[in-house]
Design an enzyme around this catalytic site. Structure first.
Site, PDB file in Angstrom:
ATOM      1  N   HIS A 230       4.839  15.370  21.965  1.00  0.00           N
ATOM      2  CA  HIS A 230       4.105  15.189  20.710  1.00  0.00           C
ATOM      3  C   HIS A 230       4.341  16.335  19.738  1.00  0.00           C
ATOM      4  CE1 HIS A 230       1.000  12.449  22.973  1.00  0.00           C
ATOM      5  NE2 HIS A 230       2.205  11.907  22.867  1.00  0.00           N
ATOM      6  N   GLU A 260      10.220   5.177  22.096  1.00  0.00           N
ATOM      7  CA  GLU A 260      10.665   6.554  22.303  1.00  0.00           C
ATOM      8  C   GLU A 260      11.995   6.532  23.043  1.00  0.00           C
ATOM      9  OE1 GLU A 260       7.266   8.141  24.294  1.00  0.00           O
ATOM     10  OE2 GLU A 260       5.982   7.817  22.554  1.00  0.00           O
ATOM     11  N   GLU A 356       7.124   5.446  30.599  1.00  0.00           N
ATOM     12  CA  GLU A 356       7.700   6.510  29.778  1.00  0.00           C
ATOM     13  C   GLU A 356       7.882   7.812  30.554  1.00  0.00           C
ATOM     14  OE1 GLU A 356       4.879   8.188  26.842  1.00  0.00           O
ATOM     15  OE2 GLU A 356       3.658   6.408  27.221  1.00  0.00           O
TER      16      GLU A 356
END
Length: 400
Positions: A230, A260, A356
């Site tokens: 982030h 992503e 992820e």
């Protein structure tokens, strides 16, 4: 002049993300839980639950907002600065409180709940100061935490929600392709990020011409800035051989989706390629594990073992995935549906979850940087449906 503590200001046409039947079904499930728990009225204060049960996503700017749900009523409580916009974006009634007298917010809530009720609250969101004011104004016979039950309800998505999330994933893909096209040697992270954001906002406006548009964003990172998932965008210029991280986040009516991907600028060295391919392999393995009847902890332990066999587990920094739906960087997600060792939730059809895996290799080591792939999957009766379309891996994402 007479200046009221609160009033109703309703004007314009109402536009909601879903049909009325969707909100009626959500409220019916909530009221069944309220009846089982002996709750007369719920006072919601969080962005996520207010949006989930009413459709209204507030912008606080230091002011409190709320939603009161009783056996018969569903009423948003909003500040006068927003005029009739909350009503236009709410299912049910809407009360506006004024600034003329302190704590008119609670007087407006009291007008719906009365006093002496059993009140449901969100213990994970209501501040201590607001809890004291609730006690003073509403004089509840008891307060009960309704947040865990509402989280469990939000984890199980309706067909209408899944359709919206699927559209969001397609918008995220559009942002990803725009970012790939904008990548060039010497371009800044911020330049590339803006290309992806603009593409997504235009695509949302095309698909949802009556929606509100806000808070769609991109994190595009390069070099050492890829070490955290982030990390904010910077003005760093891209260099040949850089590791890159593409993160697109479109927002549609309070529903976020994400894409992503790891990329490389121009070329990828052997050590980086090996780590990247290992993370891609873990990503594919993890997606194969997402099916009904498997717990979040089981999935996590299996991916942990996969990385440990390759001497990579020490480079993992967070969980392997989480729920999608009413979600954002403002209000988080359903904590009961995260792929972590301490979450025993069993996957069910209708849940929506990401896969992820991310590995962060420290600076100074071969292949340094952050490697991350991210797909969104809908749990089906016999497996999952991957709704992310942008390709992952070296074959597509080494960009000249």
């Amino acid at each position: 002049m007479d200046r009221p503590d609160f009033y109703r200001f309703h004007q314009g046409d109402r536009v909601l993300p879903f049909e009325a039947a969707e909100y009626e079904a959500r409220l019916a499930a909530l009221r069944a839980e309220m009846e089982d728990s002996g709750i007369n009225a719920c006072v919601f204060t969080s962005m996520h639950n207010i949006a989930y049960y009413s459709g209204f996503l507030y912008c606080a700017f230091g002011r409190p907002y709320g939603l009161v749900v009783t056996v018969t009523d569903c009423v948003t409580i909003s500040a006068g600065i927003d005029a009739a916009q909350p009503w236009r974006r709410s299912f049910g009634d809407s009360i506006t409180y004024t600034d003329w007298r302190r704590e008119n917010y609670w007087r407006a809530i009291k007008s719906v709940t009365g006093t002496g009720a059993a009140v449901g609250i969100e213990a994970d969101h209501l501040t201590l100061a607001q809890r004291d004011l609730l006690e003073d104004f509403l004089e509840p016979v008891v307060t009960l935490d309704i947040a865990p039950a509402t989280m469990a309800q939000r984890m199980r998505k309706s067909p209408a929600e899944i359709a919206l999330i699927r559209a969001g994933a397609e918008v995220a893909d559009a942002g990803g392709y725009a970012i790939r096209d904008a990548i060039s040697e010497g371009a800044r992270e911020i330049d590339v990020a803006m290309a992806g954001r603009d593409a997504m906002e235009l695509e949302i406006a095309r698909r949802f011409p009556h929606a509100e548009y806000r808070d769609t964003w991109v994190w595009f990172q390069s070099g050492i800035n890829t070490d955290g998932a982030h990390n904010p965008v910077t003005a760093r210029s891209l260099q040949r051989g850089d590791i890159l991280s593409l993160n697109t986040f479109p927002m549609i009516s309070g529903y976020y989706t994400a894409l992503e991907r790891t990329l490389f600028m121009g070329e990828v060295d052997a050590a980086s390629l090996q780590t990247w391919e290992s993370n891609v392999a873990a990503h594919e393995y993890g997606m194969s594990l997402l099916k009904p009847g498997v717990s979040c902890a089981e999935v996590t332990e299996k991916i942990n073992a996969f990385f440990a066999e390759r001497d990579l587990l020490q480079y993992r920094t967070f969980g392997y995935g989480h729920s999608f739906g009413i979600l954002s960087h403002y209000y988080g997600r359903e904590g009961g549906l995260e792929l972590r060792e301490d979450i025993d939730t069993v996957l069910e059809p209708g849940m929506v979850i990401s896969m992820e895996p991310m590995l962060t290799i420290p600076e100074g080591q071969p292949g340094a940087g952050g490697y991350r792939e991210h797909d969104i999957l809908v749990i089906t009766e016999d497996g999952n449906d991957n709704i992310t379309g942008y390709p992952y891996g070296p074959a597509f994402n080494v960009v000249d």
